[in-house]
Scaffold this motif. Sequence first.
Motif, PDB file in Angstrom:
ATOM      1  N   TRP A 281       7.597   8.862   3.701  1.00 39.37           N
ATOM      2  CA  TRP A 281       7.382   7.506   4.198  1.00 39.37           C
ATOM      3  C   TRP A 281       6.143   6.945   3.527  1.00 39.37           C
ATOM      4  N   LYS A 282       5.990   5.609   3.558  1.00 42.87           N
ATOM      5  CA  LYS A 282       4.847   4.960   2.907  1.00 42.87           C
ATOM      6  C   LYS A 282       4.241   3.905   3.823  1.00 42.87           C
ATOM      7  N   LEU A 283       2.918   3.929   3.944  1.00 45.99           N
ATOM      8  CA  LEU A 283       2.157   2.887   4.616  1.00 45.99           C
ATOM      9  C   LEU A 283       1.577   2.001   3.530  1.00 45.99           C
TER      10      LEU A 283
ATOM     11  N   LYS B 250      -6.587   8.829   7.892  1.00 48.59           N
ATOM     12  CA  LYS B 250      -5.499   9.076   6.924  1.00 48.59           C
ATOM     13  C   LYS B 250      -4.854  10.446   7.117  1.00 48.59           C
TER      14      LYS B 250
ATOM     15  N   PHE C  20      -1.855  10.138   9.331  1.00 47.35           N
ATOM     16  CA  PHE C  20      -0.685   9.615   8.621  1.00 47.35           C
ATOM     17  C   PHE C  20      -0.067  10.711   7.752  1.00 47.35           C
TER      18      PHE C  20
ATOM     19  N   ILE D  50       3.393  10.527   5.941  1.00 38.72           N
ATOM     20  CA  ILE D  50       3.272   9.143   5.494  1.00 38.72           C
ATOM     21  C   ILE D  50       2.181   9.017   4.440  1.00 38.72           C
TER      22      ILE D  50
ATOM     23  N   ILE E 159      -0.090   6.665   1.697  1.00 40.57           N
ATOM     24  CA  ILE E 159      -0.830   5.409   1.881  1.00 40.57           C
ATOM     25  C   ILE E 159      -1.121   4.751   0.541  1.00 40.57           C
TER      26      ILE E 159
ATOM     27  N   VAL F 217       0.736  -5.162   7.139  1.00 41.42           N
ATOM     28  CA  VAL F 217       0.995  -3.727   7.121  1.00 41.42           C
ATOM     29  C   VAL F 217       2.507  -3.553   7.129  1.00 41.42           C
TER      30      VAL F 217
ATOM     31  N   VAL G 228       5.422  -0.330   7.002  1.00 43.11           N
ATOM     32  CA  VAL G 228       5.735   1.092   6.980  1.00 43.11           C
ATOM     33  C   VAL G 228       7.161   1.198   6.469  1.00 43.11           C
TER      34      VAL G 228
ATOM     35  N   LEU H  70       3.603   6.267  14.868  1.00 45.16           N
ATOM     36  CA  LEU H  70       4.476   6.746  13.795  1.00 45.16           C
ATOM     37  C   LEU H  70       4.816   8.220  13.963  1.00 45.16           C
TER      38      LEU H  70
END
Length: 178
Positions: free
Chosen positions: A39-41, A64, A67, A72, A74, A132, A134, A163
Amino acid sequence: MQSNYAQKLQAGVKFPDMKVQILNGEMKTLGTPENGHDWKLVVIYRGQHCPICTKYLNQLETVKASFSDAGIDIIAVSGDSKAQLESHLEKLDIDFPIAYGLTIEQMESLGLYISDPRSEKETDHPFSEPAVFVVNADGEIQIVDISNAPFSRPELAALANGLSFIRENNYPIRGTHC
């Protein structure tokens, strides 16, 4: 008053395929996870002129790991120039990719609010207001938060916790009722 605002991206749609540049010259695909994450933030910030953005990016560094533990990756990006980003790094204590040069066309395709500087003291170009995104493993927008003001952004620790819950419970994308 301008009447043709960009269409806001909706939860559940594919995140646009968009390339951005980081300081070492490498091009990154904005919504594509890296570093073993799925996943990407994506954090859009106003630019070096915004002290709230500086604080937010430094706060992101402190959470971080939460995440990362949730799988996830970033990235942060603004419309600042390379020189503006280099100057901004003097106030940032971060260790995640940060890109520069987001164009007005890219801002519009992301559905961002775009502001003109109030004076040359602020900055020398139109800039996006914060957002933002996600992006989940299917490349879809799991969460979207687009703001038109610098002081309206998701609280990062709460976002990371939420998340983790979403990932652990296979929680669906919300807000997709037609």
